[in-house]
Write an enzyme that holds these catalytic residues in place. Sequence first.
Site, PDB file in Angstrom:
ATOM      1  N   THR A 156      52.872  50.445 -67.213  1.00  0.00           N
ATOM      2  CA  THR A 156      53.441  51.030 -66.012  1.00  0.00           C
ATOM      3  C   THR A 156      54.856  50.492 -65.801  1.00  0.00           C
ATOM      4  OG1 THR A 156      52.687  49.284 -64.502  1.00  0.00           O
ATOM      5  CG2 THR A 156      51.123  51.049 -65.004  1.00  0.00           C
ATOM      6  N   LEU A 180      50.672  45.879 -66.584  1.00  0.00           N
ATOM      7  CA  LEU A 180      50.860  46.369 -65.219  1.00  0.00           C
ATOM      8  C   LEU A 180      52.202  45.847 -64.714  1.00  0.00           C
ATOM      9  CD1 LEU A 180      47.214  45.884 -63.948  1.00  0.00           C
ATOM     10  CD2 LEU A 180      48.456  48.065 -64.021  1.00  0.00           C
ATOM     11  N   ASP A 181      53.237  46.586 -65.050  1.00  0.00           N
ATOM     12  CA  ASP A 181      54.612  46.162 -64.784  1.00  0.00           C
ATOM     13  C   ASP A 181      55.153  46.862 -63.535  1.00  0.00           C
ATOM     14  OD1 ASP A 181      57.017  44.830 -65.232  1.00  0.00           O
ATOM     15  OD2 ASP A 181      57.802  46.433 -66.514  1.00  0.00           O
ATOM     16  N   GLY A 182      56.164  46.255 -62.939  1.00  0.00           N
ATOM     17  CA  GLY A 182      56.902  46.905 -61.858  1.00  0.00           C
ATOM     18  C   GLY A 182      56.576  46.425 -60.460  1.00  0.00           C
TER      19      GLY A 182
END
Length: 284
Positions: A234, A64-66
Amino acid sequence: MVSLVNYCGGIIFQHKSSIKMYSNYTPKINCSKPNIGNQKLDEEYYARVGLKKEMIPNHVAIILDGSRRWLKAQGKPLNYQPFFEANTLFADLCLKWGVGTATSFVYSLKNLNRGKEANDLIFGQLETYLEDNLEDFIRKNISVSMIGERWALPKSLRDNIKQVEEETHKKDTKQLELMLAICYAGTTDIVEATRGICDKVKNGVIEPNDVDKALVDQELCTRGLPHPDLLIRTGGRLRISDYLMCQLAQTELYFTHICAPEFQEAEFIQALHSFQERERTFGK
Protein backbone atom coordinates in the site's frame (compact mmCIF):
# COMPACT_ATOMS: atom_id res chain seq x y z
CA MET A 1 5.17 -7.22 -25.32
CA VAL A 2 6.31 -4.95 -22.50
CA SER A 3 4.34 -1.77 -22.03
CA LEU A 4 4.73 1.12 -19.61
CA VAL A 5 1.93 2.05 -17.28
CA ASN A 6 1.74 5.42 -15.51
CA TYR A 7 0.48 4.93 -11.98
CA CYS A 8 0.48 7.06 -8.86
CA GLY A 9 3.29 9.29 -10.05
CA GLY A 10 5.53 6.39 -11.10
CA ILE A 11 6.11 3.97 -13.95
CA ILE A 12 5.64 0.23 -13.77
CA PHE A 13 6.23 -2.46 -16.35
CA GLN A 14 3.24 -4.47 -17.50
CA HIS A 15 4.26 -7.55 -19.47
CA LYS A 16 0.87 -8.51 -20.86
CA SER A 17 -1.86 -6.05 -21.74
CA SER A 18 -4.46 -8.64 -20.71
CA ILE A 19 -3.19 -8.64 -17.14
CA LYS A 20 -4.50 -5.70 -15.11
CA MET A 21 -2.34 -4.94 -12.12
CA TYR A 22 -4.79 -2.29 -10.92
CA SER A 23 -8.23 -3.54 -11.92
CA ASN A 24 -11.38 -1.42 -11.74
CA TYR A 25 -13.15 -4.53 -10.48
CA THR A 26 -15.42 -3.83 -7.49
CA PRO A 27 -16.42 -6.81 -5.34
CA LYS A 28 -20.20 -7.07 -4.94
CA ILE A 29 -20.19 -7.93 -1.24
CA ASN A 30 -20.26 -6.09 2.04
CA CYS A 31 -16.59 -5.64 2.88
CA SER A 32 -16.96 -3.81 6.19
CA LYS A 33 -16.19 -6.76 8.48
CA PRO A 34 -14.45 -9.99 7.49
CA ASN A 35 -16.10 -13.27 8.37
CA ILE A 36 -13.46 -15.03 10.44
CA GLY A 37 -15.57 -17.81 11.91
CA ASN A 38 -14.69 -21.47 11.61
CA GLN A 39 -17.13 -21.95 8.74
CA LYS A 40 -15.30 -22.46 5.46
CA LEU A 41 -16.30 -20.34 2.49
CA ASP A 42 -17.85 -22.42 -0.26
CA GLU A 43 -17.11 -22.26 -3.97
CA GLU A 44 -20.17 -20.11 -4.61
CA TYR A 45 -18.96 -17.44 -2.17
CA TYR A 46 -15.64 -17.15 -3.99
CA ALA A 47 -17.42 -17.08 -7.35
CA ARG A 48 -19.61 -14.19 -6.25
CA VAL A 49 -16.55 -11.94 -6.09
CA GLY A 50 -14.92 -13.38 -9.20
CA LEU A 51 -12.39 -15.59 -7.42
CA LYS A 52 -11.49 -19.26 -7.74
CA LYS A 53 -10.96 -21.01 -4.43
CA GLU A 54 -8.32 -23.33 -5.86
CA MET A 55 -6.26 -20.34 -7.04
CA ILE A 56 -6.01 -18.53 -3.70
CA PRO A 57 -2.30 -17.87 -2.98
CA ASN A 58 -0.81 -20.04 -0.27
CA HIS A 59 1.40 -17.25 1.08
CA VAL A 60 0.63 -13.52 0.95
CA ALA A 61 3.18 -10.96 2.11
CA ILE A 62 2.28 -7.34 2.70
CA ILE A 63 3.95 -3.96 3.17
CA LEU A 64 1.38 -1.76 4.90
CA ASP A 65 3.00 1.52 3.91
CA GLY A 66 1.82 5.12 4.09
CA SER A 67 0.64 5.48 7.70
CA ARG A 68 2.88 8.46 8.48
CA ARG A 69 1.93 10.27 5.26
CA TRP A 70 -1.74 9.57 5.94
CA LEU A 71 -1.51 11.02 9.44
CA LYS A 72 0.49 14.04 8.29
CA ALA A 73 -2.08 14.84 5.58
CA GLN A 74 -4.75 14.91 8.28
CA GLY A 75 -2.70 17.01 10.65
CA LYS A 76 -2.50 14.19 13.19
CA PRO A 77 0.53 13.28 15.35
CA LEU A 78 2.53 10.13 14.75
CA ASN A 79 0.61 7.10 15.98
CA TYR A 80 0.97 3.49 14.84
CA GLN A 81 -2.43 2.36 16.11
CA PRO A 82 -4.04 2.67 12.63
CA PHE A 83 -1.18 0.60 11.20
CA PHE A 84 -1.68 -2.19 13.72
CA GLU A 85 -5.43 -2.16 13.12
CA ALA A 86 -4.69 -2.65 9.40
CA ASN A 87 -2.29 -5.46 10.30
CA THR A 88 -5.01 -7.19 12.33
CA LEU A 89 -7.42 -6.85 9.42
CA PHE A 90 -4.85 -8.31 7.02
CA ALA A 91 -4.43 -11.42 9.19
CA ASP A 92 -8.20 -11.81 9.51
CA LEU A 93 -8.65 -11.52 5.74
CA CYS A 94 -6.00 -14.17 5.13
CA LEU A 95 -7.91 -16.42 7.52
CA LYS A 96 -11.23 -15.72 5.86
CA TRP A 97 -10.09 -16.30 2.28
CA GLY A 98 -8.00 -19.42 2.94
CA VAL A 99 -4.43 -18.08 2.81
CA GLY A 100 -2.17 -20.42 4.81
CA THR A 101 0.82 -18.14 5.46
CA ALA A 102 0.93 -14.36 5.88
CA THR A 103 3.94 -12.11 6.40
CA SER A 104 3.71 -8.45 7.39
CA PHE A 105 6.57 -5.94 7.24
CA VAL A 106 6.16 -4.18 10.60
CA TYR A 107 9.50 -2.32 10.78
CA SER A 108 12.63 -2.51 8.69
CA LEU A 109 16.16 -2.53 10.05
CA LYS A 110 16.75 0.81 8.34
CA ASN A 111 13.72 2.28 10.08
CA LEU A 112 15.84 2.35 13.24
CA ASN A 113 17.40 5.47 11.70
CA ARG A 114 14.18 7.36 12.45
CA GLY A 115 15.49 8.00 15.94
CA LYS A 116 14.80 6.98 19.52
CA GLU A 117 11.46 8.77 19.85
CA ALA A 118 9.95 7.10 16.79
CA ASN A 119 11.44 3.72 17.70
CA ASP A 120 10.18 3.86 21.27
CA LEU A 121 6.70 4.76 20.04
CA ILE A 122 6.30 1.87 17.60
CA PHE A 123 7.96 -0.66 19.92
CA GLY A 124 5.66 0.36 22.76
CA GLN A 125 2.56 0.18 20.57
CA LEU A 126 3.72 -3.13 19.09
CA GLU A 127 4.00 -4.57 22.60
CA THR A 128 0.46 -3.40 23.35
CA TYR A 129 -0.79 -4.84 20.05
CA LEU A 130 0.67 -8.27 20.86
CA GLU A 131 -0.67 -8.24 24.41
CA ASP A 132 -4.15 -7.19 23.31
CA ASN A 133 -4.33 -9.76 20.51
CA LEU A 134 -2.76 -12.81 22.15
CA GLU A 135 -6.10 -14.36 23.13
CA ASP A 136 -7.47 -13.70 19.63
CA PHE A 137 -4.42 -15.32 18.04
CA ILE A 138 -5.01 -18.43 20.15
CA ARG A 139 -8.78 -18.46 19.54
CA LYS A 140 -8.34 -18.08 15.77
CA ASN A 141 -5.55 -20.69 15.61
CA ILE A 142 -3.00 -18.16 14.35
CA SER A 143 0.61 -19.20 14.90
CA VAL A 144 2.74 -16.05 15.29
CA SER A 145 6.49 -15.82 14.63
CA MET A 146 8.94 -12.96 14.38
CA ILE A 147 11.65 -12.64 11.76
CA GLY A 148 14.28 -9.94 12.08
CA GLU A 149 16.99 -8.67 14.41
CA ARG A 150 15.81 -9.25 17.98
CA TRP A 151 18.89 -7.62 19.43
CA ALA A 152 17.54 -4.25 18.24
CA LEU A 153 14.37 -4.55 20.35
CA PRO A 154 13.84 -3.56 24.00
CA LYS A 155 14.00 -6.51 26.38
CA SER A 156 10.36 -6.17 27.39
CA LEU A 157 9.30 -6.45 23.73
CA ARG A 158 11.61 -9.43 23.14
CA ASP A 159 10.05 -11.17 26.15
CA ASN A 160 6.57 -10.30 24.90
CA ILE A 161 7.28 -11.72 21.43
CA LYS A 162 8.71 -14.90 22.95
CA GLN A 163 5.55 -15.36 25.02
CA VAL A 164 3.28 -14.85 22.00
CA GLU A 165 5.31 -17.33 19.95
CA GLU A 166 5.26 -19.95 22.69
CA GLU A 167 1.54 -19.58 23.43
CA THR A 168 0.43 -19.59 19.78
CA HIS A 169 2.65 -22.54 18.81
CA LYS A 170 1.18 -24.93 21.37
CA LYS A 171 -1.58 -26.28 19.15
CA ASP A 172 -0.75 -28.95 16.61
CA THR A 173 -3.25 -27.51 14.13
CA LYS A 174 -3.25 -23.91 12.92
CA GLN A 175 -5.37 -21.95 10.49
CA LEU A 176 -2.73 -19.33 9.67
CA GLU A 177 1.03 -18.96 10.01
CA LEU A 178 1.60 -15.23 10.67
CA MET A 179 5.14 -13.89 10.44
CA LEU A 180 5.90 -10.38 11.65
CA ALA A 181 9.03 -8.88 10.10
CA ILE A 182 10.41 -6.57 12.78
CA CYS A 183 13.76 -4.81 12.36
CA TYR A 184 14.12 -7.02 9.31
CA ALA A 185 16.26 -6.60 6.19
CA GLY A 186 16.22 -9.07 3.32
CA THR A 187 19.87 -8.49 2.47
CA THR A 188 20.86 -9.12 6.10
CA ASP A 189 18.81 -12.33 5.99
CA ILE A 190 20.84 -13.48 2.97
CA VAL A 191 24.16 -12.50 4.59
CA GLU A 192 23.32 -14.41 7.78
CA ALA A 193 22.23 -17.44 5.74
CA THR A 194 25.54 -17.33 3.87
CA ARG A 195 27.49 -17.18 7.12
CA GLY A 196 25.58 -20.18 8.46
CA ILE A 197 26.39 -22.20 5.37
CA CYS A 198 30.06 -21.15 5.51
CA ASP A 199 30.26 -22.32 9.13
CA LYS A 200 28.83 -25.71 8.18
CA VAL A 201 31.38 -26.09 5.38
CA LYS A 202 34.22 -24.94 7.64
CA ASN A 203 33.23 -27.42 10.37
CA GLY A 204 32.97 -30.27 7.87
CA VAL A 205 29.20 -30.70 8.32
CA ILE A 206 28.64 -30.29 4.58
CA GLU A 207 30.72 -30.05 1.42
CA PRO A 208 30.62 -26.98 -0.87
CA ASN A 209 28.86 -29.06 -3.52
CA ASP A 210 26.05 -29.76 -1.04
CA VAL A 211 24.97 -26.12 -1.19
CA ASP A 212 21.78 -25.78 -3.22
CA LYS A 213 18.57 -23.75 -3.20
CA ALA A 214 16.93 -26.00 -0.62
CA LEU A 215 19.86 -25.59 1.77
CA VAL A 216 19.83 -21.81 1.37
CA ASP A 217 16.08 -21.79 2.09
CA GLN A 218 16.70 -23.64 5.35
CA GLU A 219 19.17 -20.97 6.47
CA LEU A 220 16.80 -18.03 5.85
CA CYS A 221 14.53 -16.59 8.55
CA THR A 222 11.51 -18.07 6.78
CA ARG A 223 12.88 -21.62 6.89
CA GLY A 224 10.30 -24.32 6.45
CA LEU A 225 7.65 -22.02 5.02
CA PRO A 226 6.63 -21.48 1.38
CA HIS A 227 7.83 -18.39 -0.44
CA PRO A 228 5.21 -15.68 -1.02
CA ASP A 229 2.96 -16.12 -4.04
CA LEU A 230 1.68 -12.54 -3.78
CA LEU A 231 3.11 -9.33 -2.35
CA ILE A 232 0.76 -6.42 -1.63
CA ARG A 233 2.14 -2.95 -1.00
CA THR A 234 0.00 0.00 0.00
CA GLY A 235 1.00 3.66 -0.03
CA GLY A 236 1.86 4.11 -3.71
CA ARG A 237 5.57 3.24 -3.52
CA LEU A 238 6.69 0.91 -6.33
CA ARG A 239 9.53 -0.98 -4.65
CA ILE A 240 10.06 -3.87 -2.24
CA SER A 241 12.37 -2.02 0.20
CA ASP A 242 14.74 -4.84 1.17
CA TYR A 243 11.85 -7.13 2.09
CA LEU A 244 12.24 -10.90 1.65
CA MET A 245 14.77 -10.32 -1.12
CA CYS A 246 15.47 -13.98 -1.84
CA GLN A 247 11.96 -15.24 -1.12
CA LEU A 248 10.28 -12.83 -3.57
CA ALA A 249 12.11 -14.21 -6.62
CA GLN A 250 8.92 -15.63 -8.21
CA THR A 251 6.34 -13.53 -6.36
CA GLU A 252 3.55 -11.60 -8.09
CA LEU A 253 3.51 -7.92 -7.08
CA TYR A 254 0.45 -5.77 -6.44
CA PHE A 255 0.77 -2.06 -5.65
CA THR A 256 -2.00 0.29 -4.56
CA HIS A 257 -2.03 4.02 -3.85
CA ILE A 258 -4.23 3.70 -0.74
CA CYS A 259 -2.39 4.14 2.56
CA ALA A 260 -2.25 1.47 5.25
CA PRO A 261 -5.03 2.92 7.49
CA GLU A 262 -7.38 2.83 4.47
CA PHE A 263 -6.70 -0.82 3.68
CA GLN A 264 -9.98 -2.76 3.58
CA GLU A 265 -11.34 -6.10 2.39
CA ALA A 266 -12.29 -4.69 -1.02
CA GLU A 267 -8.64 -3.89 -1.75
CA PHE A 268 -7.51 -7.31 -0.53
CA ILE A 269 -10.01 -9.02 -2.83
CA GLN A 270 -8.88 -6.82 -5.70
CA ALA A 271 -5.28 -7.95 -5.09
CA LEU A 272 -6.42 -11.59 -5.14
CA HIS A 273 -8.39 -10.91 -8.31
CA SER A 274 -5.31 -9.38 -9.94
CA PHE A 275 -3.20 -12.37 -8.84
CA GLN A 276 -5.62 -14.87 -10.34
CA GLU A 277 -5.65 -13.05 -13.71
CA ARG A 278 -1.94 -13.57 -14.19
CA GLU A 279 -0.19 -16.39 -16.02
CA ARG A 280 2.52 -17.85 -13.82
CA THR A 281 4.94 -19.79 -16.02
CA PHE A 282 8.00 -19.85 -13.71
CA GLY A 283 10.27 -19.52 -16.72
CA LYS A 284 8.66 -22.28 -18.76
